[in-house]
Design a protein around this motif. Structure first.
Motif, PDB file in Angstrom:
ATOM      1  N   ALA A  13       6.516   4.575   5.858  1.00 55.46           N
ATOM      2  CA  ALA A  13       5.795   3.996   6.997  1.00 55.46           C
ATOM      3  C   ALA A  13       6.474   2.712   7.469  1.00 55.46           C
ATOM      4  CB  ALA A  13       4.352   3.696   6.603  1.00 55.46           C
ATOM      5  N   PRO A  14       6.687   2.574   8.800  1.00 53.01           N
ATOM      6  CA  PRO A  14       7.244   1.313   9.324  1.00 53.01           C
ATOM      7  C   PRO A  14       6.331   0.146   8.934  1.00 53.01           C
ATOM      8  CG  PRO A  14       7.145   3.009  11.032  1.00 53.01           C
ATOM      9  CD  PRO A  14       6.385   3.543   9.862  1.00 53.01           C
TER      10      PRO A  14
ATOM     11  N   LEU B  41       0.815  -1.218   0.000  1.00 52.01           N
ATOM     12  CA  LEU B  41       0.000   0.000   0.000  1.00 52.01           C
ATOM     13  C   LEU B  41       0.848   1.267   0.000  1.00 52.01           C
ATOM     14  CD1 LEU B  41      -2.987  -1.018   2.300  1.00 52.01           C
ATOM     15  CD2 LEU B  41      -2.776  -1.142  -0.182  1.00 52.01           C
ATOM     16  N   SER B  42       2.153   1.133  -0.190  1.00 57.25           N
ATOM     17  CA  SER B  42       2.975   2.341  -0.300  1.00 57.25           C
ATOM     18  C   SER B  42       2.606   3.150  -1.541  1.00 57.25           C
ATOM     19  CB  SER B  42       4.461   1.965  -0.352  1.00 57.25           C
ATOM     20  OG  SER B  42       4.775   1.316  -1.567  1.00 57.25           O
ATOM     21  N   HIS B  43       2.000   2.482  -2.541  1.00 55.85           N
ATOM     22  CA  HIS B  43       1.636   3.182  -3.777  1.00 55.85           C
ATOM     23  C   HIS B  43       0.478   4.161  -3.585  1.00 55.85           C
ATOM     24  CE1 HIS B  43      -1.591   0.106  -3.861  1.00 55.85           C
ATOM     25  NE2 HIS B  43      -2.255   0.998  -4.543  1.00 55.85           N
ATOM     26  N   VAL B  44      -0.213   4.053  -2.447  1.00 56.65           N
ATOM     27  CA  VAL B  44      -1.437   4.830  -2.215  1.00 56.65           C
ATOM     28  C   VAL B  44      -1.198   6.333  -2.378  1.00 56.65           C
ATOM     29  CG1 VAL B  44      -3.010   5.524  -0.350  1.00 56.65           C
ATOM     30  CG2 VAL B  44      -2.636   3.103  -0.828  1.00 56.65           C
ATOM     31  N   GLY B  45      -0.048   6.825  -1.894  1.00 55.27           N
ATOM     32  CA  GLY B  45       0.234   8.258  -1.950  1.00 55.27           C
ATOM     33  C   GLY B  45       0.480   8.772  -3.356  1.00 55.27           C
TER      34      GLY B  45
ATOM     35  N   GLY C 227      -5.295   8.666  -0.572  1.00 56.98           N
ATOM     36  CA  GLY C 227      -3.864   8.978  -0.621  1.00 56.98           C
ATOM     37  C   GLY C 227      -3.322   9.641   0.618  1.00 56.98           C
ATOM     38  N   GLY C 228      -2.903  10.891   0.494  1.00 51.66           N
ATOM     39  CA  GLY C 228      -2.201  11.558   1.579  1.00 51.66           C
ATOM     40  C   GLY C 228      -0.776  11.822   1.146  1.00 51.66           C
ATOM     41  N   ASN C 229       0.073  12.125   2.099  1.00 52.95           N
ATOM     42  CA  ASN C 229       1.467  12.442   1.797  1.00 52.95           C
ATOM     43  C   ASN C 229       2.206  11.202   1.274  1.00 52.95           C
ATOM     44  OD1 ASN C 229       4.421  12.632   2.470  1.00 52.95           O
ATOM     45  ND2 ASN C 229       3.803  14.730   2.951  1.00 52.95           N
ATOM     46  N   ALA C 230       2.691  11.286   0.044  1.00 55.37           N
ATOM     47  CA  ALA C 230       3.307  10.118  -0.593  1.00 55.37           C
ATOM     48  C   ALA C 230       4.534   9.637   0.165  1.00 55.37           C
ATOM     49  CB  ALA C 230       3.674  10.458  -2.039  1.00 55.37           C
ATOM     50  N   ARG C 231       5.362  10.544   0.654  1.00 51.77           N
ATOM     51  CA  ARG C 231       6.576  10.144   1.357  1.00 51.77           C
ATOM     52  C   ARG C 231       6.234   9.450   2.684  1.00 51.77           C
ATOM     53  NH1 ARG C 231      11.844  10.541   0.830  1.00 51.77           N
ATOM     54  NH2 ARG C 231      11.606  11.601  -1.173  1.00 51.77           N
TER      55      ARG C 231
ATOM     56  N   PRO D 210      -5.142  13.537   6.976  1.00 54.62           N
ATOM     57  CA  PRO D 210      -6.215  12.634   6.553  1.00 54.62           C
ATOM     58  C   PRO D 210      -6.522  12.798   5.063  1.00 54.62           C
ATOM     59  CG  PRO D 210      -7.111  14.445   7.864  1.00 54.62           C
ATOM     60  CD  PRO D 210      -5.625  14.572   7.917  1.00 54.62           C
ATOM     61  N   PRO D 211      -6.667  11.690   4.331  1.00 57.97           N
ATOM     62  CA  PRO D 211      -6.987  11.780   2.904  1.00 57.97           C
ATOM     63  C   PRO D 211      -8.464  12.098   2.683  1.00 57.97           C
ATOM     64  CG  PRO D 211      -6.891   9.496   3.549  1.00 57.97           C
ATOM     65  CD  PRO D 211      -6.517  10.289   4.767  1.00 57.97           C
ATOM     66  N   ALA D 212      -8.821  12.360   1.424  1.00 58.23           N
ATOM     67  CA  ALA D 212     -10.171  12.816   1.078  1.00 58.23           C
ATOM     68  C   ALA D 212     -11.258  11.841   1.521  1.00 58.23           C
ATOM     69  CB  ALA D 212     -10.248  13.053  -0.427  1.00 58.23           C
TER      70      ALA D 212
END
Length: 345
Positions: A182-183, A161-165, A173-177, A204-206
């Motif tokens: 994220a641990p 789920l790192s691709h979410v940003g 999404g949210g902040n991509a970095r 918080p994302p949309a």
């Protein structure tokens, strides 16, 4: 156990949802096997090989009559067990006039089909449960996508789920970095792979703000449980610092996703999904919002994965380079590789 196109067999796969099987026959292909779904005389979902034994017309081109399936070519009628029970204009029914049935079961509104390695193979376990569908804290809705891509690329996407940003900037999404950093904890137990990720004090994302009245920054979690035929993904958030997000009884906004990933062929897939969500007294009617945002999110995934697959074919699939976010997906691929390896011995 034998294998077909490296699909693990002798297990339950998702064939659809209870609400999809209506008055007309429903034809679908699972693991390269054409199947027709319909309702028997008791209203239960039944499944047969989608091929009339007379002249091979798909039975899904026919119609349901009193809980049996009438072929649309010469009218042979088949019961839910696959036996022909009527040949129009002919009193004696040939002994060989039957088609292969498939074991099916409906649990928590999910239709499961048993894909056996041997003809006539029967289930040796109950179908999986989807606890969120029966949980009074949640309401759920779902849908289905068809992918022009192999099923394991969908596994890869859901386990990372790192691709979410990057992919889902308009929804979850949210902040991509923050997503990339994220641990992440990855564990495995037999055929089960579990990935847990925490994102503290994040924006918080949309989708979240549309469904829950957060005060500001949030502490967010992603818990992914991979099984060979399906995944459960528990995501959500609480107001930053409000309570520990590793507490199993935590409150806040919950989204419990069910993902039934069923191969259609070696290069196409079915994706059956539901999303169950909690609601806040100030925003009690969030189900349609969550459902639409989730559908939009998964459509974004489909576009990415199909483009990925087209390029993999175009470039003759050179070896993929792994980075840190691939640990869960790689573990799941090892599970399936070992199952298929065992099947060929």
């Amino acid at each position: 156990m034998t294998h077909s196109h490296n699909f693990p067999l002798d297990r339950w796969y998702v064939a659809g949802f209870d609400w999809e099987v209506g008055d007309a026959p429903l034809g679908r292909t699972f693991l390269d096997r054409p199947v027709v779904l319909f309702r028997d005389a008791a209203g239960k979902v039944a499944a047969l090989e989608d091929r009339c034994c007379h002249r091979a017309l798909p039975l899904s081109c026919g119609r349901v009559e009193d809980g049996a399936l009438r072929c649309g070519y010469h009218g042979l009628l088949f019961a839910a067990d696959g036996q022909c029970i009527d040949v129009p204009g002919q009193g004696k029914i040939p002994a060989k006039a039957r088609v292969a049935p498939y074991p099916v079961a409906v649990v928590d509104q999910v239709v499961w089909i048993w894909m056996a390695s041997q003809p006539g193979g029967q289930p040796d376990c109950e179908p999986p449960r989807v606890p969120a569908h029966a949980d009074p804290r949640y309401r759920f809705k779902g849908g289905a996508f068809h992918y022009q891509a192999p099923y394991q690329l969908i596994h890869d996407n859901l386990l990372d789920l790192s691709h979410v940003g990057y992919v889902h900037t308009k929804t979850i999404g949210g902040n991509a970095r923050v997503h990339m950093e994220a641990p992440t904890n990855v564990g495995a137990d037999g055929e089960h792979v579990r990935v847990v990720r925490h994102m503290k004090a994040s924006q918080p994302p949309a989708t979240y703000t549309a469904a829950w009245p957060f005060k500001g920054l949030i502490d967010r979690w992603q818990e992914i449980d991979f099984h060979v035929s399906h995944l459960h993904i528990f995501t959500g958030a609480v107001d930053a610092g409000a309570e520990p997000i590793d507490n199993p009884e935590r409150g806040g906004f919950h989204m419990r996703g069910f993902h039934g990933i069923t191969p259609e062929t070696a290069t196409t897939s079915h994706y059956f999904w539901t999303m169950a969500a909690s609601s806040h007294p100030e925003q009690p009617d969030n189900l349609d919002t969550v459902h639409q945002q989730t559908a939009d999110t998964f459509e974004e995934d489909r576009v990415i994965i199909e483009a990925q697959w087209r390029n993999m074919q175009r470039f003759a699939q050179p070896p993929m380079v792994d980075i840190h976010v691939d640990a869960g997906a790689n573990r799941a691929r090892r599970v399936i590789a070992l199952l298929n390896e065992g099947a060929t011995r």
